[in-house]
Design a protein around this motif. Structure first.
Motif, PDB file in Angstrom:
ATOM      1  N   THR A  72       0.970  -1.018   0.017  1.00 44.84           N
ATOM      2  CA  THR A  72      -0.140   0.069  -0.145  1.00 44.84           C
ATOM      3  C   THR A  72       1.070   1.310  -0.075  1.00 44.84           C
ATOM      4  O   THR A  72       0.517   2.144  -0.648  1.00 44.84           O
ATOM      5  CB  THR A  72      -1.001  -0.002   1.046  1.00 44.84           C
ATOM      6  OG1 THR A  72      -1.630  -1.402   1.480  1.00 44.84           O
ATOM      7  CG2 THR A  72      -1.938   1.046   1.268  1.00 44.84           C
TER       8      THR A  72
ATOM      9  N   LEU B  56       1.402   4.364  -2.934  1.00 44.94           N
ATOM     10  CA  LEU B  56       1.225   5.607  -2.470  1.00 44.94           C
ATOM     11  C   LEU B  56       2.307   6.353  -2.966  1.00 44.94           C
ATOM     12  O   LEU B  56       2.299   7.329  -3.571  1.00 44.94           O
ATOM     13  CB  LEU B  56       0.963   5.697  -1.124  1.00 44.94           C
ATOM     14  CG  LEU B  56      -0.490   5.805  -0.531  1.00 44.94           C
ATOM     15  CD1 LEU B  56      -0.309   6.176   1.172  1.00 44.94           C
ATOM     16  CD2 LEU B  56      -1.140   6.872  -1.181  1.00 44.94           C
TER      17      LEU B  56
ATOM     18  N   PHE C 179       3.001   9.409  -5.938  1.00 42.88           N
ATOM     19  CA  PHE C 179       3.311  10.913  -5.713  1.00 42.88           C
ATOM     20  C   PHE C 179       4.516  11.010  -6.664  1.00 42.88           C
ATOM     21  O   PHE C 179       4.612  12.079  -7.341  1.00 42.88           O
ATOM     22  CB  PHE C 179       3.744  10.802  -4.267  1.00 42.88           C
ATOM     23  CG  PHE C 179       2.883  11.244  -3.256  1.00 42.88           C
ATOM     24  CD1 PHE C 179       1.865  12.252  -3.518  1.00 42.88           C
ATOM     25  CD2 PHE C 179       2.426  10.381  -2.124  1.00 42.88           C
ATOM     26  CE1 PHE C 179       0.956  12.631  -2.511  1.00 42.88           C
ATOM     27  CE2 PHE C 179       1.493  10.797  -1.423  1.00 42.88           C
ATOM     28  CZ  PHE C 179       0.715  11.826  -1.395  1.00 42.88           C
TER      29      PHE C 179
ATOM     30  N   PHE D 217      -9.637  -3.831   2.830  1.00 44.23           N
ATOM     31  CA  PHE D 217      -8.554  -3.030   2.524  1.00 44.23           C
ATOM     32  C   PHE D 217      -8.827  -1.652   3.403  1.00 44.23           C
ATOM     33  O   PHE D 217      -7.724  -1.218   3.560  1.00 44.23           O
ATOM     34  CB  PHE D 217      -8.699  -2.670   0.956  1.00 44.23           C
ATOM     35  CG  PHE D 217      -7.541  -1.608   0.538  1.00 44.23           C
ATOM     36  CD1 PHE D 217      -6.325  -2.165   0.367  1.00 44.23           C
ATOM     37  CD2 PHE D 217      -8.150  -0.600  -0.053  1.00 44.23           C
ATOM     38  CE1 PHE D 217      -5.327  -1.366   0.024  1.00 44.23           C
ATOM     39  CE2 PHE D 217      -6.736   0.267  -0.440  1.00 44.23           C
ATOM     40  CZ  PHE D 217      -5.717  -0.045  -0.444  1.00 44.23           C
TER      41      PHE D 217
ATOM     42  N   ILE E 189      -6.319   0.401   6.680  1.00 47.18           N
ATOM     43  CA  ILE E 189      -5.847   1.542   6.434  1.00 47.18           C
ATOM     44  C   ILE E 189      -6.389   2.415   7.386  1.00 47.18           C
ATOM     45  O   ILE E 189      -5.605   3.144   8.407  1.00 47.18           O
ATOM     46  CB  ILE E 189      -5.873   2.295   5.189  1.00 47.18           C
ATOM     47  CG1 ILE E 189      -5.104   1.638   4.232  1.00 47.18           C
ATOM     48  CG2 ILE E 189      -5.326   3.864   5.192  1.00 47.18           C
ATOM     49  CD1 ILE E 189      -5.158   2.197   2.805  1.00 47.18           C
TER      50      ILE E 189
ATOM     51  N   ILE F 292      -7.182   5.480  -2.516  1.00 45.71           N
ATOM     52  CA  ILE F 292      -6.207   5.280  -1.199  1.00 45.71           C
ATOM     53  C   ILE F 292      -5.892   6.532  -0.790  1.00 45.71           C
ATOM     54  O   ILE F 292      -5.887   7.046   0.403  1.00 45.71           O
ATOM     55  CB  ILE F 292      -5.046   4.695  -1.479  1.00 45.71           C
ATOM     56  CG1 ILE F 292      -5.100   3.216  -1.879  1.00 45.71           C
ATOM     57  CG2 ILE F 292      -4.000   4.647  -0.312  1.00 45.71           C
ATOM     58  CD1 ILE F 292      -3.917   2.442  -2.499  1.00 45.71           C
ATOM     59  N   LEU F 293      -5.390   7.713  -1.437  1.00 52.47           N
ATOM     60  CA  LEU F 293      -5.013   8.973  -1.186  1.00 52.47           C
ATOM     61  C   LEU F 293      -6.059   9.746  -0.600  1.00 52.47           C
ATOM     62  O   LEU F 293      -5.803  10.282   0.317  1.00 52.47           O
ATOM     63  CB  LEU F 293      -4.515   9.906  -2.285  1.00 52.47           C
ATOM     64  CG  LEU F 293      -3.173   9.674  -2.989  1.00 52.47           C
ATOM     65  CD1 LEU F 293      -2.860  10.271  -4.084  1.00 52.47           C
ATOM     66  CD2 LEU F 293      -2.101   9.569  -1.891  1.00 52.47           C
TER      67      LEU F 293
ATOM     68  N   VAL G  97      -6.167   8.221   2.913  1.00 54.31           N
ATOM     69  CA  VAL G  97      -5.218   8.449   3.788  1.00 54.31           C
ATOM     70  C   VAL G  97      -5.595  10.018   4.398  1.00 54.31           C
ATOM     71  O   VAL G  97      -5.083  10.303   5.502  1.00 54.31           O
ATOM     72  CB  VAL G  97      -3.776   8.479   3.035  1.00 54.31           C
ATOM     73  CG1 VAL G  97      -2.779   8.976   3.774  1.00 54.31           C
ATOM     74  CG2 VAL G  97      -3.523   6.759   2.862  1.00 54.31           C
TER      75      VAL G  97
END
Lengths: 72, 246
Positions: free
Chosen positions: A46, A50, A54, B72, B76, B232-233, B236
């Motif tokens: 993960t 990420l 970026f 998933f 996180i 995901i971003l 997060v």
């Protein structure tokens, strides 16, 4: 061949260099971590994706600049 | 003789199809409606049949995707995962369906002719900068909303910090960073998907036989990864915003 084509080639060529090195380092380090600690595969993957996202974003900015030079 | 790039149907902006009360209906709006329709039909078709204890094919399919994504999300966001899951999953579904729909034959090859030029009637929503920037604004707004909801007014101290001159500047930088995140979200998705479409057109024009096949395979992968990265971003950033600053 006009100046525009050279500008496009230079923009994406130079812009892709940094992210390429960066993504290589990220994936290499992730594999190193995976070799040391195979149970942490999910967390490492993960975070690797990420980090790659970026780094890749910078190449995409260069690509957007190229598209703007080409089409606008 | 090689075909010229300018003969190919590539345009950076979405093309206007028609106008309803001064509101321009572009081909990417039509694409968005199609994507929305598909997802809504899938959701309704599961609910009309009824959620059964022994799932049928469609329900099983939906359950597999939802469960995998929920696991998933749990890994996180931990305790807040059920709060964030609907937002993240909606973003993921919308983006992945619009990325993959553009790869179907017929999606961008049905043309309409208007005033001497022709353009496809559908365009993938994520190949239009307006859509991707809107998604980015949505996700960053959600981050601010959940920050205020869970931390109250103390969330503001992330941006306006009067403890010292350096903290104050860091707060201002955070503020600029939020805007940069919107641009980054928008351009990342748009750049990837639009570049993929241009690549497909160029590959198909230069060597029409077989050469688009590996490109199509790569676009399937890129479409999935970009949808996942967006989700995901956002997740997060959301989990970072609800945690107390140290």
């Amino acid at each position: 061949m006009d100046l525009k084509s050279i500008a496009m080639g230079l923009a994406i060529g130079l812009g892709a260099m940094g992210p390429g090195i960066g993504i290589g380092i990220i994936a290499g380090k992730a594999l190193e971590a995976l070799g040391r600690n195979p149970e942490a595969q999910n967390i490492i993957r993960t975070n690797m994706i990420l980090g790659i996202a970026f780094a890749e974003a910078i190449a995409i900015y260069a690509l957007v600049v190229v598209l703007i030079i080409r089409f606008v | 003789m090689l075909p010229k790039i300018k003969d190919m149907l590539i345009s950076l902006a979405a093309e206007k199809v028609t106008t309803i009360f001064t509101f321009n209906i572009t081909n990417s709006v039509l694409g968005t409606l199609l994507v929305d329709g598909l997802i809504i039909i899938l959701a309704i078709s599961v609910n009309v049949v009824g959620v059964k204890k022994i799932p049928g094919a469609v329900q099983n399919f939906v359950e597999i995707i939802t469960e995998a994504f929920l696991d998933f999300c749990d890994s996180i966001a931990h305790s807040k995962s059920r709060v964030f899951f609907p937002i993240i999953f909606t973003l993921f579904l919308f983006i992945i369906v619009s990325n993959w729909l553009a790869l179907l034959p017929g999606f961008s090859s049905i043309l309409i002719k208007e005033a001497g030029r022709s353009f496809p009637i559908f365009r993938s929503p994520s190949a239009d900068l307006n859509t991707t920037l809107a998604l980015g604004i949505f996700s960053i707004t959600a981050v601010q909303y959940f920050g205020f909801r869970y931390l109250g007014l103390s969330y503001l101290s992330k941006y306006i910090n009067v403890k010292g001159p350096i903290d104050f500047m860091v707060g201002l930088l955070e503020l600029v960073l939020e805007l940069a995140k919107v641009a980054s979200f928008g351009f990342r998705l748009f750049g990837n998907i639009f570049a993929g479409e241009v690549l497909l057109i160029v590959a198909g024009t230069l060597i029409p036989l077989f050469s688009p096949i590996p490109v199509l395979g790569m676009e399937l992968f890129v479409g999935f990864i970009q949808a996942l990265v967006f989700a995901i971003l956002t997740l997060v950033f959301l989990s970072m915003s609800v945690e107390k600053a140290h």
